[in-house]
Design a protein around this motif. Structure first.
Motif, PDB file in Angstrom:
ATOM      1  N   LEU A  74       0.827  -1.207   0.000  1.00 44.84           N
ATOM      2  CA  LEU A  74       0.000   0.000   0.000  1.00 44.84           C
ATOM      3  C   LEU A  74       0.861   1.256   0.000  1.00 44.84           C
ATOM      4  N   PRO A  98     -11.595  -7.570   2.393  1.00 46.11           N
ATOM      5  CA  PRO A  98     -12.450  -6.398   2.612  1.00 46.11           C
ATOM      6  C   PRO A  98     -11.794  -5.343   3.505  1.00 46.11           C
ATOM      7  N   MET A  99     -10.992  -5.798   4.469  1.00 49.77           N
ATOM      8  CA  MET A  99     -10.327  -4.830   5.358  1.00 49.77           C
ATOM      9  C   MET A  99      -9.285  -4.022   4.569  1.00 49.77           C
ATOM     10  N   TYR A 101      -9.433  -3.506   1.433  1.00 46.08           N
ATOM     11  CA  TYR A 101     -10.178  -2.652   0.492  1.00 46.08           C
ATOM     12  C   TYR A 101     -10.396  -1.265   1.099  1.00 46.08           C
ATOM     13  N   THR A 102     -10.795  -1.235   2.378  1.00 45.02           N
ATOM     14  CA  THR A 102     -11.074   0.064   3.012  1.00 45.02           C
ATOM     15  C   THR A 102      -9.785   0.883   3.158  1.00 45.02           C
ATOM     16  N   ILE A 103      -8.690   0.205   3.515  1.00 47.12           N
ATOM     17  CA  ILE A 103      -7.416   0.929   3.690  1.00 47.12           C
ATOM     18  C   ILE A 103      -6.885   1.407   2.330  1.00 47.12           C
ATOM     19  N   GLU A 106      -8.657   4.492   1.223  1.00 47.95           N
ATOM     20  CA  GLU A 106      -8.162   5.654   1.973  1.00 47.95           C
ATOM     21  C   GLU A 106      -6.806   6.105   1.413  1.00 47.95           C
ATOM     22  N   THR A 107      -5.948   5.125   1.125  1.00 51.01           N
ATOM     23  CA  THR A 107      -4.601   5.432   0.606  1.00 51.01           C
ATOM     24  C   THR A 107      -4.693   6.167  -0.738  1.00 51.01           C
ATOM     25  N   ARG A 123     -14.344   6.236  -6.752  1.00 49.13           N
ATOM     26  CA  ARG A 123     -14.462   5.178  -5.749  1.00 49.13           C
ATOM     27  C   ARG A 123     -14.550   3.789  -6.383  1.00 49.13           C
ATOM     28  N   ILE A 126     -11.452   1.381  -6.911  1.00 49.99           N
ATOM     29  CA  ILE A 126     -10.914   0.540  -5.832  1.00 49.99           C
ATOM     30  C   ILE A 126     -11.995  -0.506  -5.577  1.00 49.99           C
ATOM     31  N   ARG A 127     -11.676  -1.748  -5.850  1.00 49.87           N
ATOM     32  CA  ARG A 127     -12.726  -2.769  -5.811  1.00 49.87           C
ATOM     33  C   ARG A 127     -12.355  -3.928  -4.913  1.00 49.87           C
ATOM     34  N   PHE A 128     -13.376  -4.440  -4.210  1.00 49.52           N
ATOM     35  CA  PHE A 128     -13.194  -5.725  -3.545  1.00 49.52           C
ATOM     36  C   PHE A 128     -13.639  -6.769  -4.554  1.00 49.52           C
TER      37      PHE A 128
ATOM     38  N   THR B 258     -16.077  -5.565   8.060  1.00 48.07           N
ATOM     39  CA  THR B 258     -15.683  -5.052   6.740  1.00 48.07           C
ATOM     40  C   THR B 258     -16.177  -5.948   5.595  1.00 48.07           C
ATOM     41  N   GLY B 262     -17.164  -4.883   1.813  1.00 47.41           N
ATOM     42  CA  GLY B 262     -16.722  -5.571   0.598  1.00 47.41           C
ATOM     43  C   GLY B 262     -17.913  -5.932  -0.284  1.00 47.41           C
ATOM     44  N   SER B 265     -19.231  -2.960  -1.981  1.00 47.93           N
ATOM     45  CA  SER B 265     -18.411  -2.586  -3.146  1.00 47.93           C
ATOM     46  C   SER B 265     -18.789  -3.424  -4.363  1.00 47.93           C
ATOM     47  N   LEU B 266     -18.893  -4.756  -4.143  1.00 48.14           N
ATOM     48  CA  LEU B 266     -19.251  -5.653  -5.249  1.00 48.14           C
ATOM     49  C   LEU B 266     -20.629  -5.311  -5.797  1.00 48.14           C
ATOM     50  N   ILE B 269     -20.655  -1.982  -7.831  1.00 46.98           N
ATOM     51  CA  ILE B 269     -20.045  -2.053  -9.166  1.00 46.98           C
ATOM     52  C   ILE B 269     -20.931  -2.866 -10.127  1.00 46.98           C
ATOM     53  N   SER B 432      -0.444   6.669   4.279  1.00 48.99           N
ATOM     54  CA  SER B 432      -1.671   7.433   4.500  1.00 48.99           C
ATOM     55  C   SER B 432      -2.237   7.159   5.886  1.00 48.99           C
TER      56      SER B 432
END
Lengths: 264, 438
Positions: A74, A98-99, A101-103, A106-107, A123, A126-128, B258, B262, B265-266, B269, B432
């Motif tokens: 990252l 998934p965890m 994904y959130t970070i 943010e990055t 947004r 950035i995909r899970f 989380t 996830g 997100s899926l 999209i 970050s």
């Protein structure tokens, strides 16, 4: 070994001392040299090419969860996004956790905002994808082919899917740069990617890209630590060789104390 | 104070059934969501401090858990096992010297016998120490069970909590810790016993062993070293070790929250893809169909009453979806690796430089050395030329230069990982998550 022993206290103490000492001396303004790493220099080339072609890039942080390896990935992602943001190039980041994904989101958002163009952050880039190894591979291959990416970056923990990803990237004509601490996957990346970051170059990447004194200092500290390890390896080789050919009891005792100290 | 901590350990036990179980589940969810919500409300100027503080504390826990030696009661056992291991390493060195053809064979064999005797003595002492520690630990465990039972009875916990294992014993933090210690001691006793049997066998055969038998005996000694080494690990918990699992569970709980993000997100999209009729939108539809069907039938096959038509049909459909769909798709993706290896190998083995030529040569020996034809080609080489057989060249390439290069990389990667972890722990990392106010 479940808990540290005397030799681990000593060795870790020495490594930590070198790393911290070099970090603080670099922060105090000492100039440090870092050799050229072609794979990392190629990142600029890949971003420039993608911008010229008007096609997106893809950064895969691999299958690891929240580990040191992925956090380093990252960190590299942040630097690549900063370069891409200058040219307003698009990067897609498919994640497998998934965890993570959130970070990652943010990055990426932070990297765009740091360049003052937070408004172009999308947004959906950035995909899970999936936590399952081959479902993830299938998802990433789909992105590579549908989006016709011009640059693909693979940094993180990769396993059997490494070759599937890199070969597909090769087929769509992307410039590919890969780096992983998974030693077994390095040959696959070497065979299929344009540039591969090998071994501890992976941990040197963020220092190389950012030239931050803290990271450069840490890198030099790591080199000093490796010199200590090299010295210990030489002593180990000599010890083991002596033990194989000599029966002198005092020598045997000294050598066994040394080799045994690291064993548990 | 201790009473309070003792009572606290029962909180970790989940309610058994009915309304209290639902209250527990919904309550936990609400508390989790509330906690996450509160985290998002933390003012920007305190966020960095919060992240640094939590990272530092968690790092301290794992650092101390690793650095503090194992429990003191088991220290004499570890000392004996360590001594045995040292003796066995001497035996290994002696047998290695015999294998490589050192000229003092009989001296080495005698030394090995002597060291095996020392190791056996140490292992037997360790065995009796394990037994003598196991007994009071079991007594403490029984006393703790009694105490927990009376506590459960007094507070009528059995009616409310699912705190008993399949054996009917209370499973709170205290009883679990003691049970783990007993398991560790039992396992260490088993391993010590295995090591003793292996060594007795080696001791009985070593004097008259031929050169061909020595590697086998050395293998048995190496197994005994492994057993002794694992036995030491199994009795080396310190006072922080039992808390490692509960603390790791916290990460899993956060991870569970989380999963929803996830899925969002899926869904977002693929939902947009269907709504805008993007090319390949039907694949997105397949995603939603698979998600709904797998979830529903996995749920039905577990929770519909047994032996009903609905349950049987659900099980069949789930099997079709899982084995016929998901597993087949996974196998398909994996099998692609074989084809990609060919095209990658073609590019890699084009001789463009001296390094590529060297790699090609090494690859040739490795490949031909593992196939029957390769072994047949050099089958005639014997005596001092045995090492030139293709299978021996292949194993030398894999075991010597290849392993050496990999280990070299592993050292670098290990030190790099340690430096990165140190920077994260001490918040020196520029990323970050630490660099700026989020």
């Amino acid at each position: 070994m479940q808990h540290a022993n005397l030799m681990v206290y000593l060795l870790e103490g020495i490594i930590v001392f070198f790393i911290l000492y070099k970090i603080f001396s670099a922060r105090a303004g000492r100039r440090l040299f870092i050799r050229r790493i072609p794979g990392l220099t190629a990142i600029d080339e890949a971003v420039g090419r993608a911008t010229e072609m008007g096609r997106p890039m893809m950064f895969s942080p691999g299958l690891g969860g929240i580990t040191v390896v992925t956090l380093q990935a990252l960190s590299i992602l942040g630097h690549i996004i900063s370069i891409a943001a200058r040219y307003r190039a698009r990067i897609i980041v498919p994640t497998s956790d998934p965890m993570l994904y959130t970070i990652a989101e943010e990055t990426v958002r932070d990297a765009y905002e740091s360049q003052g163009i937070g408004e172009i952050f999308n947004r959906d880039d950035i995909r899970f994808v999936s936590s399952d190894q081959f479902a993830y591979a299938s998802g990433v291959v789909g992105i590579l082919n549908r989006e016709k990416v011009a640059g693909a970056f693979y940094f993180g923990d990769f396993f059997a899917e490494s070759l599937i990803l890199a070969e597909n990237g090769q087929q769509v004509g992307a410039i590919q740069v890969a780096g992983t601490p998974q030693v077994m996957q390095i040959p696959f990346f070497i065979a299929a990617c344009d540039y591969t970051i090998i071994g501890d170059e992976y941990y040197a990447a963020s220092a190389y890209l950012s030239r931050e004194p803290t990271l450069l200092g840490s890198l030099v500290g790591q080199d000093y630590s490796k010199a200590v390890i090299l010295f210990l390896i030489i002593i180990g080789i000599v010890s083991a060789s002596f033990l194989a050919v000599s029966t002198a009891p005092f020598l045997e005792t000294i050598m066994l104390r040394f080799t045994g100290a690291f064993s548990g | 104070m201790f009473g309070f901590v003792y009572n606290l350990s029962f909180i970790a036990i989940v309610p058994k059934q009915g309304t209290s179980l639902w209250i527990f589940i919904i309550g936990s969810l609400i508390i989790g969501v509330l906690f996450l919500f509160l985290l998002t409300r933390v003012p920007n100027r305190y966020r960095k401090t919060l992240i640094i503080g939590v990272t530092f504390l968690a790092g301290w826990f794992y650092f101390l858990e690793f650095m503090i030696p194992g429990n003191r009661e088991a220290a004499p056992i570890r000392t004996q096992l360590k001594a045995a291991e040292q003796d066995l390493r001497k035996v290994d060195q002696d047998l290695s010297a015999v294998i490589i053809g050192a000229n003092n064979r009989s001296v080495r064999i005698t030394a090995a016998q002597r060291h095996i005797d020392f190791a056996l003595e140490d292992l037997r002492k360790a065995q009796s120490l394990i037994e003598s520690l196991k007994k009071p630990t079991e007594e403490r465990y029984q006393a703790e069970l009694k105490k927990s039972d009376s506590f459960a009875e007094k507070h009528k916990l059995d009616d409310k909590l699912s705190g008993r294992g399949e054996d009917g014993k209370i499973q709170n933090l205290q009883t679990k810790t003691l049970a783990k210690t007993i398991d560790g001691l039992s396992s260490a006793a088993g391993r010590t016993d295995n090591a003793i049997r292996l060594l007795q066998d080696v001791r009985a055969n070593i004097a008259g062993a031929s050169d061909k038998q020595i590697p086998e005996l050395r293998g048995a000694v190496l197994s005994a070293i492994t057993q002794t080494s694992f036995a030491q690990i199994e009795i080396s918990d310190n006072f922080l070790t039992p808390y490692k699992v509960p603390i790791s569970d916290i990460l899993q709980v956060i991870g569970a929250f989380t999963v929803g993000i996830g899925l969002y997100s899926l869904g977002s999209i693929h939902g947009k893809s269907i709504a805008k009729r993007r090319p390949g939108w039907y694949n997105s539809f397949a995603f939603f169909a698979a998600l709904v069907l797998m979830t529903l039938f996995a749920f039905f096959k577990e929770y519909l009453p047994a032996n009903t038509d609905g349950r049987i049909i659900s099980e069949s459909i789930y099997k079709i979806l899982f084995s016929g769909g998901l597993a087949a798709l996974q196998a398909t993706m994996f099998s692609l690796v074989a084809f990609y290896i060919v095209s990658a190998a073609y590019r890699a083995f084009r001789i463009k430089s001296s390094e590529a030529a060297l790699m090609m040569m090494a690859a040739f020996f490795v490949m031909i050395g593992v196939v029957t034809f390769g072994m047949w080609l050099t089958n005639g080489l014997s005596g001092s030329l045995t090492s030139l057989r293709l299978e021996n060249i292949q194993s030398w390439i894999m075991e010597v230069p290849n392993t050496a290069a990999q280990r070299g990389m592993m050292f670098g990667i290990g030190v790099g990982g340690l430096a990165m972890a140190l920077r994260l722990w001490l918040s020196l990392e520029r990323g970050s998550f630490f660099d700026k106010q989020l």
